[in-house]
Design an enzyme around this catalytic site. Sequence first.
Site, mmCIF file in Angstrom:
data_model
loop_
_atom_site.group_PDB
_atom_site.id
_atom_site.type_symbol
_atom_site.label_atom_id
_atom_site.label_comp_id
_atom_site.label_asym_id
_atom_site.label_seq_id
_atom_site.Cartn_x
_atom_site.Cartn_y
_atom_site.Cartn_z
ATOM 1 N N THR A 129 0.868 -1.173 0.000
ATOM 2 C CA THR A 129 0.000 0.000 0.000
ATOM 3 C C THR A 129 0.904 1.220 0.000
ATOM 4 O OG1 THR A 129 -1.751 -1.147 1.178
ATOM 5 C CG2 THR A 129 -1.804 1.259 1.222
ATOM 6 N N LYS A 168 -7.245 1.379 -2.720
ATOM 7 C CA LYS A 168 -6.832 0.976 -1.372
ATOM 8 C C LYS A 168 -7.017 2.117 -0.379
ATOM 9 C CE LYS A 168 -5.246 -1.714 1.838
ATOM 10 N NZ LYS A 168 -3.923 -2.335 1.866
ATOM 11 N N LYS A 171 0.702 5.034 8.191
ATOM 12 C CA LYS A 171 1.256 5.419 6.890
ATOM 13 C C LYS A 171 0.158 5.509 5.839
ATOM 14 C CE LYS A 171 2.495 2.121 4.456
ATOM 15 N NZ LYS A 171 1.881 1.175 3.488
#
Length: 302
Positions: free
Chosen positions: A100, A175, A243
């Site tokens: 990701t 995502k 993150k």
Amino acid sequence: MTPEKTRIGWIGTGVMGNSMCGHLIKAGYQATIYNRTSEKTRTLQELGATVVSSPKEVAQQSEVVFTIVGFPRDVRSVILGEDGVLAGSHEGMVVVDMTTSEPSLAVEIAKAAGAIGVQSIDAPVSGGDTGAKNAALSIMIGGDASAVESIRPLFELMGKTIVRQGGPGAGQHTKMVNQTLIASGMIAVCEGLLYAHKVGLDIPTVLESVASGAAGSWSLSNLAPRMINGDFDPGFFVEHFLKDMKIALDEASRMNLALPGLALGYQLYNAVAGQGHHRDGTQALILALSQLNGIDWQSQYS
């Protein structure tokens, strides 16, 4: 793509990557692998994988190279770096980043790869360690349609829901949608458990009632039981979720899009990390919220 004709490379053999690559090896594919911490390659080596000392070497011995590492800086290093995948690539190779990461980085990699005759696909996943172990991941894909179709047999060994979303970067944007949904949903799961605790209900019985109704979710079914068993081992690290949320918030800011629920989730998970749980699983959010309410969750649920 067949085991007889296709050599695969794999970079990143952590919580997710170890299981995902293992499915390909068990299907008969010859694999060349690299991980920054070599000890984490041992399980795959025992299955027959060849361990090398750089991403460049992985590429030199592979037709398709998969990467699943921690942060965008790691993606940049293992793919675009001096000893990275593209440095060892050959025309016709396919590079699949399953980390990701930043949509803009996926576009940058696709341009750099295309310039040397290499196809690049961004294919982040959802499903956590359980989905990886059970080959039941959702794989969100961005990239050239023909390249995606050419390696679909490999995706099918790792996931159940495999959907191309568009061109380079589209998988990463999808995502971000996934992580935005999870952030607020995890807050709701924790608050529901805390309510049940406070009123004195039997939480497993409560879960039995609510998980199959309109309140049901993947997080409720898979992570709530871990919370009440005191299991905070990572299926997905808190620091990696932070993150992801930061990437989504940065993208939203660029588009002048207000996402207050995501922003709240980001702040709460910063509190989780601040309490020392950055390497625990995302279910550790219950610890931060229970502390906020003066509840010692760990002493009561283990």
